[in-house]
Design an enzyme around this catalytic site. Structure first.
Site, mmCIF file in Angstrom:
data_model
loop_
_atom_site.group_PDB
_atom_site.id
_atom_site.type_symbol
_atom_site.label_atom_id
_atom_site.label_comp_id
_atom_site.label_asym_id
_atom_site.label_seq_id
_atom_site.Cartn_x
_atom_site.Cartn_y
_atom_site.Cartn_z
ATOM 1 N N GLY A 116 4.925 1.131 5.696
ATOM 2 C CA GLY A 116 5.053 3.111 6.079
ATOM 3 C C GLY A 116 5.912 3.800 5.301
ATOM 4 N N HIS B 258 -1.099 6.528 0.746
ATOM 5 C CA HIS B 258 -0.169 6.990 2.270
ATOM 6 C C HIS B 258 -0.991 8.135 2.744
ATOM 7 C CE1 HIS B 258 2.234 7.826 -1.262
ATOM 8 N NE2 HIS B 258 2.190 8.784 -0.888
ATOM 9 N N THR B 259 -0.524 8.142 3.889
ATOM 10 C CA THR B 259 -0.773 9.778 4.136
ATOM 11 C C THR B 259 0.273 10.261 4.698
ATOM 12 O OG1 THR B 259 -3.135 8.705 5.065
ATOM 13 C CG2 THR B 259 -2.243 10.448 6.019
ATOM 14 N N ASP C 9 1.691 -1.811 2.245
ATOM 15 C CA ASP C 9 1.740 -0.725 3.615
ATOM 16 C C ASP C 9 2.741 -0.896 4.780
ATOM 17 O OD1 ASP C 9 -0.901 -1.213 2.732
ATOM 18 O OD2 ASP C 9 -1.030 -2.684 2.693
ATOM 19 N N THR D 38 9.279 4.900 15.293
ATOM 20 C CA THR D 38 8.569 4.720 16.547
ATOM 21 C C THR D 38 7.897 5.586 16.393
ATOM 22 O OG1 THR D 38 10.205 6.614 16.964
ATOM 23 C CG2 THR D 38 11.171 4.598 17.965
ATOM 24 N N LYS E 37 7.310 1.701 13.019
ATOM 25 C CA LYS E 37 6.099 0.471 13.686
ATOM 26 C C LYS E 37 6.955 -0.367 14.505
ATOM 27 C CE LYS E 37 2.282 0.898 11.545
ATOM 28 N NZ LYS E 37 0.413 0.349 10.667
ATOM 29 N N GLY F 142 -9.412 0.679 2.944
ATOM 30 C CA GLY F 142 -10.383 0.836 4.381
ATOM 31 C C GLY F 142 -9.944 -0.470 4.932
ATOM 32 N N ASN G 10 -4.375 2.581 -6.970
ATOM 33 C CA ASN G 10 -4.530 0.664 -6.041
ATOM 34 C C ASN G 10 -3.733 0.898 -4.439
ATOM 35 O OD1 ASN G 10 -2.549 0.477 -7.311
ATOM 36 N ND2 ASN G 10 -2.609 -1.797 -7.904
#
EC number: 6.3.4.4
Length: 432
Positions: A15, A41-42, A13, A416, A333, A304, A38
């Site tokens: 990014g 990502h978007t 997670d 960013t 991030k 989720g 499993n």
């Protein structure tokens, strides 16, 4: 020009989706080399969001070849559902832009069921790992046990029944011991028959394909899933995934030699998160932890599930730099930290009255280790959307430089915001 391997340097997670999307525009081939569906990502392309769990990111870009390597475990139903979902969004996935390793292992319904049965039993005994219940671990068990059904088996109906019998000899013995009903041979044959016609056109000999394209000078991007600290060997065992997630697996999981890997890019969040069970030395259960979770939208793409949040752990990332041979990191991030009065970075731990600079492999010692922090001044200005160093507050730059020094690797890219263009490029991994 070089090939690039993207790996997560924390517990997943980090990014990776945005960075892989950013890099895939410049790659010719994008390869998945471990894991299954499993972790997801978007991707946001021209304002349209695409959620991927199994398919390589390159599949949504015209002219790119997406490859699923032999190190991946493939749920054929999830694969076809993802292909159909993309089709509904106007993205055509065909054998022209997706190839799947003939020797990749299949996840079947019995794997998903076993995963769920075990997690339920573990929940009752307090030994839950926190899997996604998608059958990933049981499928890898069958692969190592030499009884897995592989993609190529769908094309050989003469030998498939004997392989299914061998698989069920193991699984039905397990199910009897767990008090579950046995699975019939015909049920598995029907399941495999229902997907064979649609899956087989994508099948290819991936090591040969990649070797041929490499010799032609193709740019290859290897897309990792999860993170280094979830690696079956190098992670916080047993609270890990069921595959090797480190950069070396890009070679083994695709059929290429390690000399073909090139630049190793470690995706690294400016703070730390974790989903599921397991040790987390810098976890924050206070207002700051909640702030990070809310500002960072820390919920899993696939499940989720709410992510646990904490301060940046330089000691753990330093270990990831070593285990992967990371050339440089993409720090993501940074904008989530905007507005905090002070920031802490873990530089080591105390254990039994001694200070140590790495997290031990022992589960008991991991649970007992306490973080040692340094404190930095925060910044009030916004870093959202910054695209150059000149756009960053002085304290934000100081934070980035401190991270580089503590982990022993330079920042190659700085993210960013979730928008793909809100990225500060320091070093181009493909040109290193």
């Amino acid at each position: 020009m070089t090939n690039v391997v993207v790996v997560g340097s924390q517990w997943g997670d980090e990014g990776k989706g945005k960075i892989v999307d950013w890099l895939s525009e410049r790659a010719d081939i994008v390869v998945r080399f471990q894991g299954g569906h499993n972790a997801g990502h978007t991707l946001v392309i021209d304002g349209v969001s695409y959620k991927l769990s199994l398919l390589p990111s390159g599949v949504v870009r015209p002219g790119k070849l997406a490859v699923i390597g032999n190190g991946v475990v493939i749920d054929p139903h999830a694969l076809l559902a993802e292909i159909d979902k993309l089709a509904a969004q106007g993205v055509k996935v065909t054998p022209e832009n997706l190839r799947i390793a003939d020797n990749a292992t299949l996840i079947l319904s019995l794997h998903r069921e076993l995963d769920g049965i075990r997690e339920d039993a573990a929940s009752n005994s307090g030994t839950k790992i926190g899997t996604t219940r998608r059958g990933i671990g049981p499928a890898y068990e069958d692969k190592v046990g030499r009884r897995a059904i592989r993609v190529m088996d769908l094309a050989d109906l003469d030998t498939l029944p004997a392989k299914v019998d061998r698989l069920l000899t193991h699984h039905n013995a397990l199910r009897r011991g767990l008090g579950e009903a046995e699975i019939s041979h015909q049920a598995i044959m029907d399941e495999l028959s229902s997907v064979a016609e649609r899956v087989l056109p994508f099948m290819d000999t991936i090591w040969l394909l990649l070797d041929r394209e490499r010799r032609k000078g193709a740019r290859i991007l290897f897309e990792g899933a999860q993170g280094t600290l979830l690696d079956i060997d190098h992670g916080t065992y047993p609270f890990v995934t069921s595959s090797n997630t480190v950069a070396g697996q890009a070679a083994a999981g695709s059929g290429m030699g390690p000399g073909s890997l090139g630049y190793i890019l470690g995706i690294t969040k400016a703070y730390t998160t974790r989903v599921g069970e397991g040790p987390f030395p810098t976890e924050l259960d206070d207002e700051i932890g909640r702030f990070l979770g809310e500002r960072g939208h820390e919920f899993g793409t696939v499940t989720g599930r709410k992510r646990r949040c904490g301060w940046f752990d330089a000691a753990l990332v330093r270990q990831s730099v070593a285990a992967n041979g990371i050339t440089g990191i993409a720090l993501t991030k940074l904008d989530v930290l905007d507005g905090l009065d002070e920031l802490k970075i873990c530089v080591g731990y105390t254990l039994d009255g001694q200070q140590i600079d790495h997290l031990p492999a022992s589960q008991a010692q991991q649970a007992s280790a306490k973080p040692v922090y340094i404190t930095l001044e925060g910044w009030k200005e916004s870093t959202v959307g910054a695209r150059s160093w000149a756009d960053l507050p002085a304290q934000a730059i100081k934070y980035v430089r401190q991270v580089e020094e503590l982990i022993g690797a330079p920042v190659a890219l700085l993210s960013t915001s979730p928008e793909r263009d809100d990225t500060i490029l320091v070093t181009d991994p493909f040109e290193d």
